[in-house]
Design a protein around this motif. Structure first.
Motif, PDB file in Angstrom:
ATOM      1  N   PRO A 496      74.791  88.969 -25.694  1.00 50.00           N
ATOM      2  CA  PRO A 496      76.156  89.225 -24.928  1.00 50.00           C
ATOM      3  C   PRO A 496      76.911  90.558 -24.772  1.00 50.00           C
ATOM      4  O   PRO A 496      76.646  91.659 -25.633  1.00 50.00           O
ATOM      5  N   ASP A 497      77.631  90.703 -23.719  1.00 51.25           N
ATOM      6  CA  ASP A 497      78.386  91.974 -23.417  1.00 51.25           C
ATOM      7  C   ASP A 497      79.771  91.742 -23.222  1.00 51.25           C
ATOM      8  O   ASP A 497      80.225  90.352 -23.313  1.00 51.25           O
ATOM      9  N   PRO A 498      80.686  92.568 -22.992  1.00 49.56           N
ATOM     10  CA  PRO A 498      82.192  92.447 -22.732  1.00 49.56           C
ATOM     11  C   PRO A 498      82.588  91.720 -21.676  1.00 49.56           C
ATOM     12  O   PRO A 498      83.420  90.726 -21.719  1.00 49.56           O
ATOM     13  N   SER A 499      81.687  91.305 -20.741  1.00 50.92           N
ATOM     14  CA  SER A 499      81.711  90.644 -19.689  1.00 50.92           C
ATOM     15  C   SER A 499      81.344  88.872 -19.848  1.00 50.92           C
ATOM     16  O   SER A 499      81.419  88.294 -18.671  1.00 50.92           O
ATOM     17  N   THR A 500      80.670  88.739 -20.702  1.00 50.22           N
ATOM     18  CA  THR A 500      79.806  87.245 -21.069  1.00 50.22           C
ATOM     19  C   THR A 500      81.064  86.215 -20.683  1.00 50.22           C
ATOM     20  O   THR A 500      80.410  85.206 -20.129  1.00 50.22           O
TER      21      THR A 500
END
Length: 513
Positions: A496-500
């Motif tokens: 996951p990334d900050p926009s998930t």
């Protein structure tokens, strides 16, 4: 600014199999979602209120729609912040108010029609200049005026009424749809160019997506995706640990995901939006008291995961002000400010209503109870009204509910996944912003000046606007930069990334075997 080359692998939207809420019952036993080993099974906190592409800036819609069903001309890499090609392969600024985009060839919509500059122009107009009142219009474009014109099938010219140095970034929020889409009303099941198309949406039960065989990019690993939703985080976690789902999002540490849990940084910031037009919240001392009365450290320690913050954008977003610290917890100062306002005739005995949203983040109701307790101790009268997402949206977006709702504090969360404060300030703090309950002429001027600036001047201008809001306006009680937690089954590899939370790209989910 120009961009060229191929986009990174596009994320896939999973098909939502939605189950009827079954609070309190065991989730062990037969697989409630089904679909076989080639289906990605995802359980969400809530059903999307809509899959309308021009509302994809809303979290519950965007996490399913964006980059899965529909795509934009450009896309921002959430980890690096770079703007990358998507349905446009490159772009160039021809003048202060004109940009030209070269479009990708050989792209087909799910209905078989070709992607052309005419479709791109239609989509821009539908999202920014129609009577639909798209969320993306207020959130991304505010009062911007732009015109999209096809030059030929693969060239699009976009002109703006005034210089806009980040137009290609703004356009990463305009999801492209075919010209057959209704231009005058929202659509429930959109047609896009993404790696997945909608197979079946049984409202209230499930949503199923299937891999689109005509997709222009790399085919995703999973042939289908099914979304279901369960309100309780512990139920969502148990569905993964019991092999009934592959991905569960919106979890809290105590939900019991165990070694299946994955923690990640998000761009989401939790806050309370104060209705500063109604007493006693129309007095800045009372708004300051609300901030002093909230124990942010206690919230992130005992209720939800995150770290206290003093502004609506996270570090790394253009305009983030490193000098702004979280408001300190000072219940004595909160009581003093309320008493001062009361002595001057402010109606501090008027009941404040916290408008909460079920499932906005783990332990949403418990968090508002902590806030309520602090405000009551400060000398204010407070009640809580928890709503599901559709009813809550009536309070989030203009026009707000008619009639006398009294002074409210709206439980909200903002994720600036675009990486520029322009996508926060105008819509949330501008006097006419789509999500704004109050603004000032002075702050409006600072926002307008920042939007026209570039480079270091843009960073400073937005940072100054945030400082002005914090010192002179105090429209919000910003609480915490949230930490996300999801659970993955052994068959899925996913980082996951900050926009998930806002756009869960299913093409980024790989088979573990």
């Amino acid at each position: 600014m120009t961009g060229s080359g191929l986009s990174r692998s596009r994320p896939i939207v999973a098909s939502l199999a939605v189950l009827l809420a079954a609070s309190g019952c065991s989730v062990a036993g037969a697989d409630p979602i089904g679909g076989g080993p080639d289906t990605l099974r995802i359980v969400l906190p809530e059903e999307p209120p809509t899959l309308e592409p021009c509302d994809a800036s809303l979290t519950a819609t965007g996490r399913v729609t964006r980059a899965n069903i529909t795509e934009a001309l450009t896309e921002r890499d959430p980890s690096s912040g770079r703007l990358e090609p998507a349905l446009a392969t490159k772009w160039a600024r021809e003048s202060a108010t004109s940009w030209t985009f070269t479009l990708r060839r050989g792209v087909t919509f799910h209905d078989g029609s070709p992607f052309t500059a005419a479709a791109a122009a239609f989509s821009v107009k539908r999202a920014t200049d129609s009577g639909i009142d798209c969320n993306v219009d207020g959130y991304i474009f505010a009062d911007s005026e732009l015109t999209a014109t096809p030059v030929d099938d693969t060239t699009l010219r976009v002109t703006t009424a005034k210089p806009d140095p980040i137009l290609p970034l703004r356009l990463c929020f305009v999801e492209i749809v075919p010209t057959s889409t209704d231009p005058d009303s929202r659509v429930r099941e959109p047609v896009g160019t993404g790696p997945y198309r909608i197979d079946e949406w049984n409202q209230g039960r499930y949503l199923r997506l299937k891999r689109f065989p005509g997709y222009w990019g790399k085919a995703p690993d999973f042939a289908a995706a099914t979304y279901v939703w369960r309100a309780e985080g512990s139920v969502r976690a148990a569905m993964v640990t019991n092999s009934e789902a592959d991905v569960a999002i919106g979890l809290a540490p105590e939900d019991g995901a165990g070694d299946r849990a994955v923690e990640f940084a998000t761009n989401e910031v939790s806050y309370l939006r104060m209705d500063a037009t109604k007493p006693p919240l129309d007095d800045i001392r009372v708004r300051q008291a609300v901030n002093y009365a909230i124990d942010r450290e206690g919230l992130v320690t005992a209720v939800f995961a995150g770290r206290p913050t003093g502004q609506l954008v996270a570090k790394g977003v253009t305009g983030h002000n490193p000098r702004l610290r979280p408001w300190p917890y000072d219940p004595e100062r909160a009581r003093e400010l309320v008493a001062e306002a009361r002595a001057d005739g402010v109606r501090t005995d008027t009941t404040l209503t916290i408008i909460g949203r079920n499932g906005i983040y783990p332990k949403a109701a418990e968090a508002m109870e902590v806030v309520q307790d602090g405000l009551i101790k400060a000398g204010l009268k407070v009640r809580i009204k928890m709503l599901d997402v559709n009813a809550w949206l009536e309070y989030l977006l203009r026009p707000f509910p008619a009639g006398d709702t009294g002074p409210t504090l709206l439980q909200a969360q903002h994720g600036n996944q675009a990486g520029d404060a322009a996508f926060t300030m105008a819509q949330i703090y501008g006097s006419e912003g789509a999500q704004s309950s109050y603004g000032t002429d002075a702050l409006d001027t600072l926002i307008e000046q920042a939007e026209l600036a570039s480079g270091a001047k843009r960073q400073k201008a937005f940072a100054d606007a945030f400082a002005h809001q914090n010192d002179k306006v105090v429209r919000d009680a910003v609480m915490a930069n949230m930490t996300g937690l999801l659970a993955l089954s052994p068959k899925v590899r996913y980082r996951p990334d900050p926009s998930t939370n806002d756009e869960m790209r299913l093409a980024d989910m790989r088979r573990a075997d």
